[in-house]
Design an enzyme around this catalytic site. Structure first.
Site, PDB file in Angstrom:
ATOM      1  N   GLU A  23      -0.644   4.889  -0.316  1.00  0.00           N
ATOM      2  CA  GLU A  23      -1.151   5.850  -0.839  1.00  0.00           C
ATOM      3  C   GLU A  23      -0.735   7.342  -0.700  1.00  0.00           C
ATOM      4  O   GLU A  23       0.254   7.288   0.350  1.00  0.00           O
ATOM      5  CB  GLU A  23      -2.692   6.059   0.295  1.00  0.00           C
ATOM      6  CG  GLU A  23      -3.704   5.123  -0.182  1.00  0.00           C
ATOM      7  CD  GLU A  23      -4.949   5.320   0.789  1.00  0.00           C
ATOM      8  OE1 GLU A  23      -4.925   6.066   1.743  1.00  0.00           O
ATOM      9  OE2 GLU A  23      -5.902   4.583   0.613  1.00  0.00           O
ATOM     10  N   TYR A  49       0.764  -1.374  -0.212  1.00  0.00           N
ATOM     11  CA  TYR A  49       0.162   0.092  -0.110  1.00  0.00           C
ATOM     12  C   TYR A  49       1.003   1.287  -0.010  1.00  0.00           C
ATOM     13  O   TYR A  49       2.046   1.149   0.639  1.00  0.00           O
ATOM     14  CB  TYR A  49      -0.927   0.111   1.199  1.00  0.00           C
ATOM     15  CG  TYR A  49      -2.282  -0.040   0.996  1.00  0.00           C
ATOM     16  CD1 TYR A  49      -2.950   1.017  -0.054  1.00  0.00           C
ATOM     17  CD2 TYR A  49      -3.113  -1.106   1.191  1.00  0.00           C
ATOM     18  CE1 TYR A  49      -4.133   0.595  -0.279  1.00  0.00           C
ATOM     19  CE2 TYR A  49      -4.360  -1.390   0.587  1.00  0.00           C
ATOM     20  CZ  TYR A  49      -4.978  -0.153  -0.088  1.00  0.00           C
ATOM     21  OH  TYR A  49      -6.384  -0.315  -0.235  1.00  0.00           O
ATOM     22  N   THR A  76      -3.068   6.206 -22.353  1.00  0.00           N
ATOM     23  CA  THR A  76      -2.874   4.720 -21.627  1.00  0.00           C
ATOM     24  C   THR A  76      -1.591   4.514 -22.035  1.00  0.00           C
ATOM     25  O   THR A  76      -0.719   5.247 -22.721  1.00  0.00           O
ATOM     26  CB  THR A  76      -3.915   3.838 -22.277  1.00  0.00           C
ATOM     27  OG1 THR A  76      -3.689   3.889 -23.803  1.00  0.00           O
ATOM     28  CG2 THR A  76      -5.401   4.153 -22.203  1.00  0.00           C
ATOM     29  N   ARG A 100      -0.779  -2.495 -18.819  1.00  0.00           N
ATOM     30  CA  ARG A 100      -2.305  -1.639 -18.972  1.00  0.00           C
ATOM     31  C   ARG A 100      -2.250  -0.567 -17.941  1.00  0.00           C
ATOM     32  O   ARG A 100      -1.712  -0.751 -16.725  1.00  0.00           O
ATOM     33  CB  ARG A 100      -3.352  -2.396 -18.520  1.00  0.00           C
ATOM     34  CG  ARG A 100      -3.339  -3.853 -19.511  1.00  0.00           C
ATOM     35  CD  ARG A 100      -4.634  -4.543 -19.033  1.00  0.00           C
ATOM     36  NE  ARG A 100      -5.597  -3.756 -20.146  1.00  0.00           N
ATOM     37  CZ  ARG A 100      -5.745  -4.045 -21.359  1.00  0.00           C
ATOM     38  NH1 ARG A 100      -5.068  -4.825 -21.939  1.00  0.00           N
ATOM     39  NH2 ARG A 100      -6.710  -3.254 -22.126  1.00  0.00           N
ATOM     40  N   ASP A 130      -6.276  13.620 -25.547  1.00  0.00           N
ATOM     41  CA  ASP A 130      -6.387  12.252 -24.752  1.00  0.00           C
ATOM     42  C   ASP A 130      -5.363  11.406 -26.055  1.00  0.00           C
ATOM     43  O   ASP A 130      -6.248  11.159 -27.282  1.00  0.00           O
ATOM     44  CB  ASP A 130      -7.668  11.493 -24.668  1.00  0.00           C
ATOM     45  CG  ASP A 130      -7.655  10.116 -24.511  1.00  0.00           C
ATOM     46  OD1 ASP A 130      -6.506   9.373 -24.547  1.00  0.00           O
ATOM     47  OD2 ASP A 130      -8.660   9.705 -23.974  1.00  0.00           O
ATOM     48  N   LYS A 179      -1.254   0.721 -25.380  1.00  0.00           N
ATOM     49  CA  LYS A 179      -1.539   0.540 -26.903  1.00  0.00           C
ATOM     50  C   LYS A 179      -0.343   0.730 -27.712  1.00  0.00           C
ATOM     51  O   LYS A 179       0.580  -0.138 -27.746  1.00  0.00           O
ATOM     52  CB  LYS A 179      -2.533   1.552 -27.304  1.00  0.00           C
ATOM     53  CG  LYS A 179      -3.943   1.531 -26.379  1.00  0.00           C
ATOM     54  CD  LYS A 179      -4.948   2.293 -26.862  1.00  0.00           C
ATOM     55  CE  LYS A 179      -6.268   2.041 -26.315  1.00  0.00           C
ATOM     56  NZ  LYS A 179      -6.452   2.590 -24.830  1.00  0.00           N
TER      57      LYS A 179
HETATM   58  N1  PLP Z   1      -9.047   7.050 -24.378  1.00  0.00           N
HETATM   59  C1  PLP Z   1      -9.049   6.403 -25.414  1.00  0.00           C
HETATM   60  C2  PLP Z   1      -8.749   7.453 -26.648  1.00  0.00           C
HETATM   61  C3  PLP Z   1      -9.135   5.246 -25.573  1.00  0.00           C
HETATM   62  O1  PLP Z   1      -9.121   4.727 -26.869  1.00  0.00           O
HETATM   63  C4  PLP Z   1      -9.253   4.294 -24.533  1.00  0.00           C
HETATM   64  C5  PLP Z   1      -9.355   2.918 -24.622  1.00  0.00           C
HETATM   65  O2  PLP Z   1      -9.424   2.134 -25.659  1.00  0.00           O
HETATM   66  C6  PLP Z   1      -9.236   4.887 -23.057  1.00  0.00           C
HETATM   67  C7  PLP Z   1      -9.184   6.237 -23.207  1.00  0.00           C
HETATM   68  C8  PLP Z   1      -9.432   4.139 -22.073  1.00  0.00           C
HETATM   69  O3  PLP Z   1      -8.531   3.358 -21.636  1.00  0.00           O
HETATM   70  P1  PLP Z   1      -8.785   2.169 -20.739  1.00  0.00           P
HETATM   71  O4  PLP Z   1      -9.379   1.080 -21.184  1.00  0.00           O
HETATM   72  O5  PLP Z   1      -7.376   1.885 -20.042  1.00  0.00           O
HETATM   73  O6  PLP Z   1      -9.511   2.670 -19.708  1.00  0.00           O
END
Ligand code: PLP
Length: 423
Positions: free
Chosen positions: A48, A46, A218, A227, A192, A221
């Protein structure tokens, strides 16, 4: 039920991954080292809080690991601040929205059916349930973002936040245009980059950090890591929302984001995953990873060209990144049926809405393909031509067991003796 059963199933899944062609655009294969760290004793701890400011004892070693992860991520993206703790991309986005908005505030993202993500304002997601979403779209004719419509929607709806980014858009983004519009209406601009993060880190696509206030991603990918999620700032700045410290000083945005991740939306960080993220970034800083990212894009471009030559309709006519979206109308098959038929031939991809789709998200008129995972397995341009042939044969005759079995054999032969991960 014995625990042995789970290990048997893990072995089966490994076999499935090994013998098949992985064309799901959001998937990849991690190195042995990333895997080892993710399965380490750090899962017992843990922690936090943040390095040097924890709510638990025994965090001295954890702090060093988290610092390395943060520093490596900063170096990889040229960021001045990174929060490495979000458990996933959705968690990263939830924290940013919590940091910047009040319930009911308007947000603007790319329409889900046009390539956007659930967390950018979908009515079934926290982003659409807690906030008031409006959307920009792509053109029907060329499948590219309609920047005039985006600007007009922003001027009309005055969103507090504009989100740039997508899950199924094969072109780069003009972040400068988004910046101009955000400045005009006083909105926070968030990118994002979950999908193209690795290609951005290596300079293949435009870097959003100089243009966007906040960038999320993320790590699993194109980045080819464990992950997880993370949040970055190109430059830290005083938060414009009036949040103050106990001493009455204006909080920096980095402080507001830290608070929105923990305790705002998460509890204890996954330190085993954070150690695996550190390894991911160290790998991504290497020249071999640079070569990999170039190959990902080359493979995607060859695959999309080969599919077009076989009369497939690729949205926007090609790709700048690792993915492509196929409109299957002229092939007389739905996305759902295509996904199923391909899966029988050991080719995995996902059904996907296409812009202006006339079918539901459960059926769809398209499929999305990506080359990040197959490139990790060492496939090159010649293999992409063969993959286009496999897809063409199956889609032309999706109920024909003889065709499917033949393609499956060829797929298995192609992937035979290839490790899941190779440099
Ligand atoms: N943002 C985008 C553009 C994504 O393509 C994805 C996942 O496919 C996410 C956020 C969410 O990621 P996670 O599945 O790790 O929550």
């Amino acid at each position: 039920m014995e625990t042995k059963k789970i290990f048997e199933l893990i072995e089966k899944e490994k076999e499935r991954q090994t013998k098949g062609l992985e064309l799901i655009a959001s998937e990849n294969f991690v190195s042995e080292e990333v895997m080892k760290a993710a399965g380490s004793v750090l899962t017992n701890k843990y922690a936090e809080g943040y390095p040097g400011k924890r709510y638990y004892g025994g965090c001295e070693i954890i702090d060093q690991i988290e610092e390395i992860a943060i520093d490596s991520a900063k170096k990889l993206f040229g960021a001045s601040y990174v929060n490495i703790q979000p458990h996933s991309g959705a968690q990263a986005n939830a924290a940013v929205l919590l940091a910047c908005l009040k319930p009911g505030d308007t947000i603007m993202g790319l329409d889900l059916a046009h390539g956007g993500h659930l967390t950018h304002g979908s009515p079934v997601n926290f982003s659409g349930l807690n906030y008031n979403p409006v959307f920009y779209k792509v053109n029907k004719e060329d499948g590219r973002i309609n920047y005039d419509d985006m600007a007009a929607t922003a001027r009309r709806e005055k969103p507090k936040m504009i989100i740039v980014g997508a899950s199924a858009y094969s072109r780069d983004f003009d972040y400068r245009k988004f910046r101009e519009v955000a400045d005009e209406i006083g909105a926070v601009l968030m990118a994002d980059i979950s999908h193209p993060a690795g290609l951005i880190a290596k300079g293949i696509l435009i870097d959003p950090l100089p243009y966007c206030d906040i960038v999320t991603t993320t790590t699993h990918k194109t980045l080819r890591g464990t992950r997880g999620g993370m949040i970055m700032l190109g430059k830290d700045f005083e938060n414009p929302f009036g949040y103050k410290t106990l001493k009455g000083e204006v909080k920096m945005m980095s402080q507001v984001i830290d608070g929105a991740v923990f305790p705002g939306t998460q509890g204890g960080p996954l330190e085993h995953i954070i150690s695996a993220k550190a390894i991911t970034f160290i790998e991504a800083l290497s020249d071999q990873y640079l070569t990999y990212t170039h190959q990902v894009v080359k493979n995607a471009q060859v695959l999309s060209k080969a599919l077009i030559e076989r009369n497939f309709n690729i949205i926007s006519g090609g790709t700048d990144n690792h993915l492509m979206l196929i409109d299957l109308h002229n092939k007389n098959i739905t996305g759902k049926a295509a996904e199923k038929a391909l899966e029988k031939a050991d080719i995995t991809c996902n059904k996907n809405m296409i812009p202006y789709d006339d079918r539901s998200p459960f059926v769809t008129s398209g499929i999305r393909l990506g080359t990040a995972a197959v490139t990790t397995r060492g496939l090159k341009e010649d293999d992409m031509i063969k993959i286009a042939d496999f897809i063409n044969e199956v889609i032309a005759d999706p109920e024909n067991k003889i065709v499917i079995d033949k393609v499956k054999k060829e797929v298995n032969a192609m992937m035979d003796s290839r490790p899941l991960f190779q440099w």
